[in-house]
Design an enzyme around this catalytic site. Sequence first.
Site, mmCIF file in Angstrom:
data_model
loop_
_atom_site.group_PDB
_atom_site.id
_atom_site.type_symbol
_atom_site.label_atom_id
_atom_site.label_comp_id
_atom_site.label_asym_id
_atom_site.label_seq_id
_atom_site.Cartn_x
_atom_site.Cartn_y
_atom_site.Cartn_z
ATOM 1 N N CYS A 164 9.364 -0.524 -8.195
ATOM 2 C CA CYS A 164 9.410 0.558 -7.207
ATOM 3 C C CYS A 164 10.535 1.567 -7.420
ATOM 4 C CB CYS A 164 9.498 -0.032 -5.809
ATOM 5 S SG CYS A 164 8.162 -1.208 -5.478
ATOM 6 N N HIS A 297 14.960 3.718 1.255
ATOM 7 C CA HIS A 297 13.835 3.017 0.641
ATOM 8 C C HIS A 297 12.930 2.495 1.749
ATOM 9 C CE1 HIS A 297 11.602 1.090 -2.504
ATOM 10 N NE2 HIS A 297 11.816 -0.124 -2.011
ATOM 11 N N HIS A 332 3.831 2.671 0.988
ATOM 12 C CA HIS A 332 4.769 2.413 -0.111
ATOM 13 C C HIS A 332 4.034 2.665 -1.420
ATOM 14 C CE1 HIS A 332 7.831 1.088 -2.635
ATOM 15 N NE2 HIS A 332 7.951 -0.182 -2.294
#
Length: 601
Positions: A164, A297, A332
């Site tokens: 990620c 995040h 996400h």
Amino acid sequence: MNIAITGEGIVSAIGHEKTAVLESLREGRSGIGEMRYLPSVHHELPVGEVKLSGDEMKSLLGIDISQEVSRTALMGILAVRQALEDSRLLTPASSLLTPDSSKILLISGTTVAGMDLSEQYFAEMMADGGHLELLRHHSCGDNTRQIADYFGCFTDYTTISTACSSAANALILGANMLKAGEADIIVAGGTEALSLFHLNGFNSLMILDKERCRPFDDTRAGLNLGEGAAYVVMETEEHALKRQASIHAYLSGYGNACDAFHQTASSDNGEGAYLAMREALDMAGLKPSDIDYVNAHGTGTPNNDQSESVALQRVFASDLPPVSSTKSFTGHTTSASGSIETVICLLAMHLGFIPANLGFSHPMPDGIVPSMGADGCQLRHVLCNAFGFGGNDSSLVFSASDISSSSFLLPPSSNNSTIKQLSRVEITSIDQLAEIREYVKPMEARRMGKLMKASLLSSLKALREAGVDCPDAIITGTALGIWETSEALLLQMKEEGEVMLSPTNFMQSTHNTISSNIAIRLGCHGYNVTYSQGDRSLEWALRDARRLLATGRYKTVLVGCHDEATPLYSSLMARLGITGLPAIHSVAIVLSKETTTNLTN
């Protein structure tokens, strides 16, 4: 040397270009909902899908409907085209405006790459070789090649796969290459499509919420997966001004650190996140109080939000600026999240607003309280976080275009210094893996797959031979990652459908598992990145290592390249005429900077 951003492109669940994304952000309109395009049985899991089919994207791009192109590549092409047009390097009529002499590179971050096609045709490939050619398109590096080939203007390209944080690390690499004079223009970012593979993989970790995610909320229950792509055009300020480009912002600082704690969980004190943010601030020459907004995040998982909250409080203490996560808008987007949220940060800076942290209503005990949005803000410096599995943590600082950025200048290589190879260890046989017991306990060794053993063994042996306990950086190359675990998951889905997959196999299927496993073993919190560009993966890893060492900020770097070929994979490739693949090949190299002193009378 200031690194300017002169163009952006974005494709996401809340819009297919910047204007639509901006409208969604200003109106507080989330793109998360019931899946429409992913052929999954798990409709109880909301996702952030891009509202375009593959055929619709092909039509927009002028690609023949019959041509097999992964959804990941299609979204990447759309976003890159927008970025090139925005930077006035490509006209709406698709005429390239880059000078023939310009070195323009594409750096893309991805993890699943062409997995949507691989899983669709996997059974046929095994049975009769049908769609066997798709094996060539499975790899991360080939996904980037497809994007580059569509435009035909890139002098080179590479792929970063650090889960990620992939897209954020693509921007970091781009900035370092520009400062080192290795390119004139960089297009950097990431792209990632939803796939059954990673939807079911994340589900096996039990971190997906059946409602819309609520980052930093005390009732948060997990993340919602999303998809999308975003890229930015980067160049030195001098180059941008020379071609009379509009400078949208500066990448004034960045940090890359490893949590070195666990393959999927973040440490309680958020050490990796803290180190990445501190490095980014130091490079930009900023105090914590200079930051006007943090795009966190903020995945919505209990572990991530608690850990990131602690790290933010460690960095900012009483100077905590407004913080929000925009993943409740987009989902996400995993490997693409760093660049998608970069573009969101730049939109917020230009329009003077703070995006809302949708869904928040219950404060976490001792946690941060995120912003629910604000207008009329002057955002001169913005921090953007992107944290990946294995503790691959990266932070970016963007500064407004109306100020002089204090970007960290990479010092040039000294004429009286050389890069020295301290050791090199290569493993090419399964029999050599028995030596792993010299370094790890037998029970632990039995739980490790062949490539995990080989990569750890070659790395530990190389460090021992070099007399280095812990390197300053770990840089890894791999064409396919731990293919054994990816294959096991594909086989399980073929035979059993979308059941609860093995969480261990999914954990180890990400390409950066290899590098993070070594960092966890060594307790190495330094720079950590993984390249996945086919047979050029080691070349890119070595280039990065030499670049780091030349700055003088790093004394030793562990470089590795690790790949394997299972019997099934070898048999499939043999049908394509590719034979002689080694069952395992692992090489580890320790490099250092050797400086000599010249005495003069």
